[in-house]
Design a protein around this motif. Structure first.
Motif, PDB file in Angstrom:
ATOM      1  N   THR A  28       0.812  -1.207   0.000  1.00 17.87           N
ATOM      2  CA  THR A  28       0.000   0.000   0.000  1.00 17.87           C
ATOM      3  C   THR A  28       0.845   1.257   0.000  1.00 17.87           C
ATOM      4  O   THR A  28       0.447   2.283  -0.518  1.00 17.87           O
ATOM      5  N   PHE A  29       2.038   1.174   0.570  1.00 12.76           N
ATOM      6  CA  PHE A  29       2.867   2.359   0.687  1.00 12.76           C
ATOM      7  C   PHE A  29       3.073   3.031  -0.658  1.00 12.76           C
ATOM      8  O   PHE A  29       3.018   4.243  -0.783  1.00 12.76           O
ATOM      9  N   SER A  30       3.353   2.256  -1.684  1.00 14.12           N
ATOM     10  CA  SER A  30       3.663   2.833  -2.988  1.00 14.12           C
ATOM     11  C   SER A  30       2.420   3.170  -3.801  1.00 14.12           C
ATOM     12  O   SER A  30       2.537   3.704  -4.905  1.00 14.12           O
ATOM     13  N   THR A  31       1.269   2.870  -3.272  1.00 15.87           N
ATOM     14  CA  THR A  31       0.018   3.053  -4.006  1.00 15.87           C
ATOM     15  C   THR A  31      -0.683   4.360  -3.646  1.00 15.87           C
ATOM     16  O   THR A  31      -1.375   4.931  -4.489  1.00 15.87           O
ATOM     17  N   TYR A  32      -0.496   4.826  -2.437  1.00 16.50           N
ATOM     18  CA  TYR A  32      -1.263   5.964  -1.954  1.00 16.50           C
ATOM     19  C   TYR A  32      -0.384   7.069  -1.394  1.00 16.50           C
ATOM     20  O   TYR A  32       0.799   6.870  -1.117  1.00 16.50           O
ATOM     21  N   ALA A  33      -1.006   8.208  -1.201  1.00 18.70           N
ATOM     22  CA  ALA A  33      -0.334   9.322  -0.540  1.00 18.70           C
ATOM     23  C   ALA A  33      -0.119   9.011   0.939  1.00 18.70           C
ATOM     24  O   ALA A  33      -0.764   8.124   1.503  1.00 18.70           O
ATOM     25  N   MET A  34       0.785   9.743   1.541  1.00 20.24           N
ATOM     26  CA  MET A  34       1.080   9.591   2.961  1.00 20.24           C
ATOM     27  C   MET A  34       0.893  10.933   3.653  1.00 20.24           C
ATOM     28  O   MET A  34       1.103  11.992   3.048  1.00 20.24           O
ATOM     29  N   GLY A  35       0.520  10.867   4.906  1.00 17.50           N
ATOM     30  CA  GLY A  35       0.338  12.098   5.660  1.00 17.50           C
ATOM     31  C   GLY A  35       0.986  12.022   7.022  1.00 17.50           C
ATOM     32  O   GLY A  35       1.223  10.934   7.560  1.00 17.50           O
ATOM     33  N   ILE A  51       2.339  13.954   1.399  1.00 22.14           N
ATOM     34  CA  ILE A  51       3.102  13.802   0.167  1.00 22.14           C
ATOM     35  C   ILE A  51       2.336  12.866  -0.757  1.00 22.14           C
ATOM     36  O   ILE A  51       1.762  11.861  -0.324  1.00 22.14           O
ATOM     37  N   SER A  52       2.307  13.211  -2.027  1.00 22.31           N
ATOM     38  CA  SER A  52       1.561  12.421  -2.992  1.00 22.31           C
ATOM     39  C   SER A  52       2.221  11.062  -3.217  1.00 22.31           C
ATOM     40  O   SER A  52       3.356  10.827  -2.809  1.00 22.31           O
ATOM     41  N   ALA A  97       0.404   8.311   8.416  1.00 21.42           N
ATOM     42  CA  ALA A  97      -0.783   7.591   7.987  1.00 21.42           C
ATOM     43  C   ALA A  97      -0.756   7.367   6.486  1.00 21.42           C
ATOM     44  O   ALA A  97      -0.184   8.173   5.740  1.00 21.42           O
ATOM     45  N   VAL A  98      -1.388   6.294   6.069  1.00 21.49           N
ATOM     46  CA  VAL A  98      -1.526   5.977   4.647  1.00 21.49           C
ATOM     47  C   VAL A  98      -2.870   6.470   4.168  1.00 21.49           C
ATOM     48  O   VAL A  98      -3.909   6.156   4.751  1.00 21.49           O
ATOM     49  N   GLY A  99      -2.852   7.246   3.086  1.00 23.33           N
ATOM     50  CA  GLY A  99      -4.091   7.798   2.574  1.00 23.33           C
ATOM     51  C   GLY A  99      -4.910   6.790   1.769  1.00 23.33           C
ATOM     52  O   GLY A  99      -4.488   5.658   1.538  1.00 23.33           O
ATOM     53  N   ARG A 100      -6.075   7.243   1.343  1.00 20.42           N
ATOM     54  CA  ARG A 100      -6.967   6.400   0.523  1.00 20.42           C
ATOM     55  C   ARG A 100      -6.946   6.845  -0.939  1.00 20.42           C
ATOM     56  O   ARG A 100      -7.697   6.329  -1.766  1.00 20.42           O
ATOM     57  N   SER A 101      -6.108   7.818  -1.242  1.00 23.00           N
ATOM     58  CA  SER A 101      -5.998   8.296  -2.615  1.00 23.00           C
ATOM     59  C   SER A 101      -4.540   8.629  -2.899  1.00 23.00           C
ATOM     60  O   SER A 101      -3.685   8.519  -2.020  1.00 23.00           O
ATOM     61  N   VAL A 102      -4.284   9.069  -4.123  1.00 19.74           N
ATOM     62  CA  VAL A 102      -2.899   9.340  -4.514  1.00 19.74           C
ATOM     63  C   VAL A 102      -2.438  10.733  -4.114  1.00 19.74           C
ATOM     64  O   VAL A 102      -1.251  11.052  -4.208  1.00 19.74           O
ATOM     65  N   VAL A 103      -3.366  11.569  -3.673  1.00 18.10           N
ATOM     66  CA  VAL A 103      -3.008  12.899  -3.213  1.00 18.10           C
ATOM     67  C   VAL A 103      -3.279  13.001  -1.715  1.00 18.10           C
ATOM     68  O   VAL A 103      -4.219  12.387  -1.199  1.00 18.10           O
ATOM     69  N   ALA A 104      -2.465  13.751  -1.028  1.00 15.40           N
ATOM     70  CA  ALA A 104      -2.628  13.907   0.407  1.00 15.40           C
ATOM     71  C   ALA A 104      -3.662  14.984   0.708  1.00 15.40           C
ATOM     72  O   ALA A 104      -3.704  16.009   0.037  1.00 15.40           O
ATOM     73  N   VAL A 105      -4.491  14.729   1.694  1.00 14.26           N
ATOM     74  CA  VAL A 105      -5.526  15.673   2.096  1.00 14.26           C
ATOM     75  C   VAL A 105      -5.426  15.914   3.598  1.00 14.26           C
ATOM     76  O   VAL A 105      -4.768  15.168   4.317  1.00 14.26           O
ATOM     77  N   GLN A 106      -6.121  16.944   4.070  1.00 13.88           N
ATOM     78  CA  GLN A 106      -6.023  17.300   5.476  1.00 13.88           C
ATOM     79  C   GLN A 106      -6.975  16.512   6.367  1.00 13.88           C
ATOM     80  O   GLN A 106      -6.779  16.457   7.569  1.00 13.88           O
ATOM     81  N   ASP A 107      -7.983  15.930   5.786  1.00 14.90           N
ATOM     82  CA  ASP A 107      -9.022  15.237   6.539  1.00 14.90           C
ATOM     83  C   ASP A 107      -8.510  13.892   7.037  1.00 14.90           C
ATOM     84  O   ASP A 107      -8.234  12.983   6.233  1.00 14.90           O
ATOM     85  N   ALA A 108      -8.403  13.735   8.347  1.00 14.47           N
ATOM     86  CA  ALA A 108      -7.865  12.506   8.925  1.00 14.47           C
ATOM     87  C   ALA A 108      -8.715  11.287   8.578  1.00 14.47           C
ATOM     88  O   ALA A 108      -8.200  10.159   8.532  1.00 14.47           O
ATOM     89  N   SER A 109      -9.997  11.474   8.344  1.00 16.76           N
ATOM     90  CA  SER A 109     -10.872  10.343   8.017  1.00 16.76           C
ATOM     91  C   SER A 109     -10.572   9.758   6.644  1.00 16.76           C
ATOM     92  O   SER A 109     -11.043   8.665   6.311  1.00 16.76           O
ATOM     93  N   ARG A 110      -9.768  10.480   5.868  1.00 11.15           N
ATOM     94  CA  ARG A 110      -9.409  10.014   4.527  1.00 11.15           C
ATOM     95  C   ARG A 110      -8.136   9.160   4.542  1.00 11.15           C
ATOM     96  O   ARG A 110      -7.582   8.857   3.496  1.00 11.15           O
TER      97      ARG A 110
END
Length: 124
Positions: A28-35, A51-52, A97-110
């Motif tokens: 998953t690390f290489s698949t999604y953005a990280m925050g 980071i994207s 945290a590992v995101g659910r998309s390829v771009v990082a967002v501020q919302d922790a629930s994402r």
């Protein structure tokens, strides 16, 4: 299953620097953005930066812009948070945290997976 392990926290004087590391297991690390997030006592968890997936685009909260830098090393499955010019108000537990998309967002629930956190204490 993804596991994230943060390290690098500690006690530092104001004006000092620390580099946090977040080592990830799984594809998953290489698949999604990280925050990176932080939580101080009595306060809500807040977004520090992200980071994207590609590592090309980074995002920083206004409170840390110009002082904190995020990077990732795909070969090591690791994301870093370089923190310079630290202030007492930066004292908190820091989480990656590992995101659910390829771009990082501020919302922790994402964010889907979280590390256990590492304590950063900045003395005045």
């Amino acid at each position: 299953q993804v596991q994230l392990v943060e390290s690098g926290g500690g006690l530092v004087q104001a004006g000092g620097s620390l580099r946090l590391s977040c080592a990830a297991s799984g594809r998953t690390f290489s698949t999604y953005a990280m925050g990176w997030f932080r939580q101080a006592p009595g306060k809500e968890r807040e977004f520090v930066g992200g980071i994207s997936r590609s590592g090309v685009t980074t995002y920083s909260a206004e409170s840390v812009k110009g002082r904190f830098t995020i990077s990732r090393d795909a070969a090591k499955n690791t994301v870093y948070l370089q923190m310079n010019s630290l202030k007492p108000e930066d004292t908190a537990v820091y989480y990656c945290a590992v995101g659910r998309s390829v771009v990082a967002v501020q919302d922790a629930s994402r964010y889907a997976y979280w590390g256990q956190g590492t304590q950063v204490t900045v003395s005045s």
